[in-house]
Design a protein around this motif. Sequence first.
Motif, PDB file in Angstrom:
ATOM      1  N   PHE A  95       0.820  -1.213   0.000  1.00 56.86           N
ATOM      2  CA  PHE A  95       0.000   0.000   0.000  1.00 56.86           C
ATOM      3  C   PHE A  95       0.852   1.260   0.000  1.00 56.86           C
ATOM      4  CE2 PHE A  95      -2.521  -3.315   1.861  1.00 56.86           C
ATOM      5  CZ  PHE A  95      -3.795  -3.097   1.378  1.00 56.86           C
ATOM      6  N   ASN A  96       0.276   2.335  -0.566  1.00 56.28           N
ATOM      7  CA  ASN A  96       0.938   3.637  -0.465  1.00 56.28           C
ATOM      8  C   ASN A  96       0.424   4.428   0.718  1.00 56.28           C
ATOM      9  OD1 ASN A  96      -1.581   4.305  -1.606  1.00 56.28           O
ATOM     10  ND2 ASN A  96      -0.726   5.904  -2.895  1.00 56.28           N
ATOM     11  N   GLY A  97      -0.407   3.824   1.532  1.00 59.18           N
ATOM     12  CA  GLY A  97      -0.891   4.434   2.759  1.00 59.18           C
ATOM     13  C   GLY A  97      -0.506   3.586   3.960  1.00 59.18           C
ATOM     14  N   CYS A 108      -0.306  -5.732  -5.809  1.00 56.62           N
ATOM     15  CA  CYS A 108      -0.063  -7.067  -5.247  1.00 56.62           C
ATOM     16  C   CYS A 108       1.044  -7.789  -6.003  1.00 56.62           C
ATOM     17  CB  CYS A 108      -1.336  -7.904  -5.308  1.00 56.62           C
ATOM     18  SG  CYS A 108      -2.647  -7.296  -4.229  1.00 56.62           S
ATOM     19  N   LEU A 109       1.666  -8.697  -5.294  1.00 55.75           N
ATOM     20  CA  LEU A 109       2.687  -9.557  -5.880  1.00 55.75           C
ATOM     21  C   LEU A 109       2.337 -10.999  -5.536  1.00 55.75           C
ATOM     22  CD1 LEU A 109       5.359  -9.631  -7.463  1.00 55.75           C
ATOM     23  CD2 LEU A 109       6.548  -9.542  -5.271  1.00 55.75           C
ATOM     24  N   SER A 110       2.083 -11.785  -6.560  1.00 57.19           N
ATOM     25  CA  SER A 110       1.692 -13.176  -6.338  1.00 57.19           C
ATOM     26  C   SER A 110       2.910 -14.053  -6.081  1.00 57.19           C
ATOM     27  CB  SER A 110       0.929 -13.707  -7.556  1.00 57.19           C
ATOM     28  OG  SER A 110       1.814 -13.885  -8.649  1.00 57.19           O
ATOM     29  N   ARG A 111       2.653 -15.219  -5.534  1.00 59.14           N
ATOM     30  CA  ARG A 111       3.735 -16.190  -5.342  1.00 59.14           C
ATOM     31  C   ARG A 111       4.252 -16.650  -6.697  1.00 59.14           C
ATOM     32  NH1 ARG A 111       2.787 -20.992  -3.031  1.00 59.14           N
ATOM     33  NH2 ARG A 111       0.730 -21.032  -3.923  1.00 59.14           N
ATOM     34  N   GLY A 112       3.350 -16.801  -7.656  1.00 57.44           N
ATOM     35  CA  GLY A 112       3.748 -17.243  -8.993  1.00 57.44           C
ATOM     36  C   GLY A 112       4.627 -16.241  -9.717  1.00 57.44           C
ATOM     37  N   GLU A 113       4.343 -14.966  -9.528  1.00 64.70           N
ATOM     38  CA  GLU A 113       5.165 -13.922 -10.151  1.00 64.70           C
ATOM     39  C   GLU A 113       6.532 -13.860  -9.479  1.00 64.70           C
ATOM     40  OE1 GLU A 113       5.999 -11.055 -12.962  1.00 64.70           O
ATOM     41  OE2 GLU A 113       4.190 -12.242 -12.820  1.00 64.70           O
ATOM     42  N   ALA A 133       7.218   4.318  -3.168  1.00 62.62           N
ATOM     43  CA  ALA A 133       5.968   4.805  -2.587  1.00 62.62           C
ATOM     44  C   ALA A 133       5.276   3.792  -1.682  1.00 62.62           C
ATOM     45  CB  ALA A 133       5.019   5.236  -3.709  1.00 62.62           C
ATOM     46  N   ILE A 134       5.900   2.655  -1.401  1.00 60.05           N
ATOM     47  CA  ILE A 134       5.270   1.652  -0.539  1.00 60.05           C
ATOM     48  C   ILE A 134       5.458   2.042   0.928  1.00 60.05           C
ATOM     49  CG2 ILE A 134       5.341  -0.752   0.220  1.00 60.05           C
ATOM     50  CD1 ILE A 134       6.165  -1.483  -2.657  1.00 60.05           C
ATOM     51  N   SER A 135       4.347   2.037   1.667  1.00 65.47           N
ATOM     52  CA  SER A 135       4.375   2.425   3.083  1.00 65.47           C
ATOM     53  C   SER A 135       3.870   1.343   4.023  1.00 65.47           C
ATOM     54  CB  SER A 135       3.522   3.679   3.295  1.00 65.47           C
ATOM     55  OG  SER A 135       4.054   4.758   2.572  1.00 65.47           O
ATOM     56  N   SER A 136       3.295   0.263   3.486  1.00 65.20           N
ATOM     57  CA  SER A 136       2.793  -0.822   4.325  1.00 65.20           C
ATOM     58  C   SER A 136       2.532  -2.053   3.455  1.00 65.20           C
ATOM     59  CB  SER A 136       1.506  -0.399   5.051  1.00 65.20           C
ATOM     60  OG  SER A 136       0.501  -0.025   4.122  1.00 65.20           O
ATOM     61  N   HIS A 137       2.335  -3.187   4.122  1.00 66.14           N
ATOM     62  CA  HIS A 137       2.003  -4.413   3.389  1.00 66.14           C
ATOM     63  C   HIS A 137       1.238  -5.378   4.291  1.00 66.14           C
ATOM     64  CE1 HIS A 137       5.338  -6.269   5.617  1.00 66.14           C
ATOM     65  NE2 HIS A 137       4.780  -7.422   5.298  1.00 66.14           N
ATOM     66  N   ARG A 138       0.554  -6.301   3.650  1.00 74.37           N
ATOM     67  CA  ARG A 138      -0.096  -7.394   4.359  1.00 74.37           C
ATOM     68  C   ARG A 138      -0.171  -8.591   3.408  1.00 74.37           C
ATOM     69  NH1 ARG A 138      -6.624  -6.120   4.554  1.00 74.37           N
ATOM     70  NH2 ARG A 138      -6.887  -5.884   2.306  1.00 74.37           N
ATOM     71  N   TRP A 139      -0.342  -9.765   4.000  1.00 71.39           N
ATOM     72  CA  TRP A 139      -0.529 -11.001   3.242  1.00 71.39           C
ATOM     73  C   TRP A 139      -2.023 -11.163   2.992  1.00 71.39           C
ATOM     74  CZ3 TRP A 139       3.669 -13.708   1.577  1.00 71.39           C
ATOM     75  CH2 TRP A 139       4.888 -13.421   2.189  1.00 71.39           C
ATOM     76  N   VAL A 140      -2.389 -11.548   1.775  1.00 65.36           N
ATOM     77  CA  VAL A 140      -3.806 -11.760   1.450  1.00 65.36           C
ATOM     78  C   VAL A 140      -3.982 -13.113   0.768  1.00 65.36           C
ATOM     79  CG1 VAL A 140      -4.400  -9.311   1.312  1.00 65.36           C
ATOM     80  CG2 VAL A 140      -3.605 -10.497  -0.739  1.00 65.36           C
ATOM     81  N   SER A 141      -5.146 -13.701   0.983  1.00 65.16           N
ATOM     82  CA  SER A 141      -5.460 -14.989   0.389  1.00 65.16           C
ATOM     83  C   SER A 141      -5.714 -14.829  -1.109  1.00 65.16           C
ATOM     84  CB  SER A 141      -6.705 -15.574   1.052  1.00 65.16           C
ATOM     85  OG  SER A 141      -7.130 -16.713   0.351  1.00 65.16           O
ATOM     86  N   ALA A 148      -6.665  -5.612  -6.953  1.00 67.32           N
ATOM     87  CA  ALA A 148      -7.178  -5.010  -8.182  1.00 67.32           C
ATOM     88  C   ALA A 148      -6.047  -4.713  -9.169  1.00 67.32           C
ATOM     89  CB  ALA A 148      -7.938  -3.727  -7.859  1.00 67.32           C
ATOM     90  N   LYS A 149      -4.805  -4.709  -8.689  1.00 71.71           N
ATOM     91  CA  LYS A 149      -3.655  -4.383  -9.542  1.00 71.71           C
ATOM     92  C   LYS A 149      -2.486  -5.274  -9.147  1.00 71.71           C
ATOM     93  CE  LYS A 149      -1.351  -1.492 -12.287  1.00 71.71           C
ATOM     94  NZ  LYS A 149      -1.643  -1.081 -13.605  1.00 71.71           N
ATOM     95  N   TRP A 150      -1.759  -5.775 -10.140  1.00 67.64           N
ATOM     96  CA  TRP A 150      -0.638  -6.700  -9.912  1.00 67.64           C
ATOM     97  C   TRP A 150       0.658  -6.080 -10.375  1.00 67.64           C
ATOM     98  CZ3 TRP A 150      -1.529 -11.020  -7.177  1.00 67.64           C
ATOM     99  CH2 TRP A 150      -2.868 -11.389  -7.016  1.00 67.64           C
ATOM    100  N   ALA A 151       1.710  -6.282  -9.605  1.00 69.97           N
ATOM    101  CA  ALA A 151       3.052  -5.822  -9.980  1.00 69.97           C
ATOM    102  C   ALA A 151       3.544  -6.664 -11.149  1.00 69.97           C
ATOM    103  CB  ALA A 151       4.008  -5.938  -8.803  1.00 69.97           C
ATOM    104  N   THR A 152       4.369  -6.051 -11.979  1.00 70.04           N
ATOM    105  CA  THR A 152       4.907  -6.773 -13.137  1.00 70.04           C
ATOM    106  C   THR A 152       6.404  -6.888 -13.065  1.00 70.04           C
ATOM    107  OG1 THR A 152       4.992  -4.716 -14.397  1.00 70.04           O
ATOM    108  CG2 THR A 152       3.041  -6.123 -14.660  1.00 70.04           C
TER     109      THR A 152
END
Length: 152
Positions: A95-97, A108-113, A133-141, A148-152
């Motif tokens: 997140f940027n917040g 988001c960054l998937s395990r597959g990526e 610009a990343i200020s926080s993170h969490r793990w999601v299922s 809604a958006k994936w890192a490339t």
Amino acid sequence: MRKIPAVLAALAFAGLGAVVPATSAQAAVSCSDNYTDARSGYMYAYKHAYCESHIGNSDSWDSDWGNSSGPFQGGDTNEASSILNKGNTHEVQFFNGTGTDWAGGHICLSRGEAYASNLEDDEFHNGVDANDAISSHRWVSPTNNNCAKWAT
């Protein structure tokens, strides 16, 4: 007459010096070595592209990379230019917040990526540039459609 071979040798070494740094710089084109060496179950963040200059890593969440609690601390916020996910079952949502309401833009960054070597061309889902610009993170299922958006 002996000065000419010495001058030619010096020029040859100077030319070699100009070639070697370019070759070694080109060797770093992805984060694959870092991924191989990363601990299973962790996400990683790096200050520079191609997973250079390790900022931190975590097997948990951190709602504020800029405070003094959690796996990321103080100056870690808004510094990441590459990210890596070697999680066991989940995606990482960045997140940027800050805060546990997990608001603001995300990517988001998937395990597959596995990794995003350079965030310069990535944006959070709200259109804000993701690089530095990343200020926080969490793990999601992966089954909850949190991303809604994936890192490339």
